[in-house]
Design a protein around this motif. Sequence first.
Motif, PDB file in Angstrom:
ATOM      1  N   GLY A  35       0.816  -1.211   0.000  1.00 36.83           N
ATOM      2  CA  GLY A  35       0.000   0.000   0.000  1.00 36.83           C
ATOM      3  C   GLY A  35       0.845   1.255   0.000  1.00 36.83           C
ATOM      4  O   GLY A  35       1.886   1.323  -0.656  1.00 36.83           O
ATOM      5  N   ASP A  36       0.384   2.242   0.729  1.00 36.06           N
ATOM      6  CA  ASP A  36       1.073   3.539   0.782  1.00 36.06           C
ATOM      7  C   ASP A  36       2.342   3.491   1.625  1.00 36.06           C
ATOM      8  O   ASP A  36       3.125   4.433   1.602  1.00 36.06           O
ATOM      9  N   PHE A  37       2.545   2.414   2.363  1.00 35.53           N
ATOM     10  CA  PHE A  37       3.692   2.352   3.266  1.00 35.53           C
ATOM     11  C   PHE A  37       5.006   2.162   2.507  1.00 35.53           C
ATOM     12  O   PHE A  37       6.034   2.704   2.887  1.00 35.53           O
ATOM     13  N   ILE A  38       4.977   1.363   1.462  1.00 38.74           N
ATOM     14  CA  ILE A  38       6.158   1.128   0.626  1.00 38.74           C
ATOM     15  C   ILE A  38       5.729   1.403  -0.808  1.00 38.74           C
ATOM     16  O   ILE A  38       5.009   0.619  -1.415  1.00 38.74           O
ATOM     17  N   SER A  39       6.172   2.529  -1.337  1.00 38.34           N
ATOM     18  CA  SER A  39       5.727   2.897  -2.681  1.00 38.34           C
ATOM     19  C   SER A  39       6.436   2.086  -3.762  1.00 38.34           C
ATOM     20  O   SER A  39       5.895   1.862  -4.829  1.00 38.34           O
ATOM     21  N   ASP A  40       7.660   1.644  -3.485  1.00 40.84           N
ATOM     22  CA  ASP A  40       8.412   0.896  -4.494  1.00 40.84           C
ATOM     23  C   ASP A  40       9.044  -0.335  -3.850  1.00 40.84           C
ATOM     24  O   ASP A  40      10.153  -0.270  -3.321  1.00 40.84           O
ATOM     25  N   SER A  41       8.326  -1.447  -3.887  1.00 38.94           N
ATOM     26  CA  SER A  41       8.845  -2.659  -3.262  1.00 38.94           C
ATOM     27  C   SER A  41      10.066  -3.191  -4.007  1.00 38.94           C
ATOM     28  O   SER A  41      10.915  -3.847  -3.412  1.00 38.94           O
ATOM     29  N   ASP A  42      10.186  -2.893  -5.301  1.00 33.61           N
ATOM     30  CA  ASP A  42      11.377  -3.309  -6.053  1.00 33.61           C
ATOM     31  C   ASP A  42      12.634  -2.641  -5.508  1.00 33.61           C
ATOM     32  O   ASP A  42      13.692  -3.255  -5.424  1.00 33.61           O
ATOM     33  N   GLU A  43      12.502  -1.381  -5.135  1.00 30.29           N
ATOM     34  CA  GLU A  43      13.648  -0.665  -4.562  1.00 30.29           C
ATOM     35  C   GLU A  43      14.055  -1.283  -3.223  1.00 30.29           C
ATOM     36  O   GLU A  43      15.234  -1.458  -2.944  1.00 30.29           O
ATOM     37  N   TRP A  44      13.073  -1.618  -2.399  1.00 29.26           N
ATOM     38  CA  TRP A  44      13.365  -2.255  -1.117  1.00 29.26           C
ATOM     39  C   TRP A  44      14.054  -3.593  -1.358  1.00 29.26           C
ATOM     40  O   TRP A  44      15.034  -3.927  -0.694  1.00 29.26           O
ATOM     41  N   ALA A  45      13.568  -4.343  -2.329  1.00 34.62           N
ATOM     42  CA  ALA A  45      14.171  -5.638  -2.658  1.00 34.62           C
ATOM     43  C   ALA A  45      15.620  -5.451  -3.123  1.00 34.62           C
ATOM     44  O   ALA A  45      16.499  -6.240  -2.755  1.00 34.62           O
TER      45      ALA A  45
END
Length: 134
Positions: free
Chosen positions: A83-93
């Motif tokens: 949701g709004d908590f992590i806008s780009d999960s690819d970046e976190w990965a």
Amino acid sequence: IKMKSILKTVKELKTTYDVLNYTESVISKIKEAEFIKDILGVNNDLRKWQRLEIFANKIAIKKAKSPEEFEVCATYIEKNDYGDFISDSDEWAEQVRIKAYGVDWYFNKYINSPAFENFLYFLDKEFNSKQIIK
């Protein structure tokens, strides 16, 4: 099911794999049900479960000891919506993968990639065309 008891269980699990398996089998299932409620316009706790899943992922990352475990975490992160908590999960990965393989791996992956080569070609072509115009 109470969120506090689930979070306590996640913290007590021994390995990254245990945390991710538990997250997939419990937290993700509840989150899916909350998502359906959200679509139907029914009161729901989707945002709370998204946050809980983020916490569980962070715990799994902290428990990771090998590149393989970090990679499993990165893959899990990529395939989920926060949701709004992590806008780009690819970046976190990618951040998790850098932790697993190091900064050199990251730079080599992107500097030697076809996409980066195409970008350099584009810049070179754009720069040269502007030189001709001047």
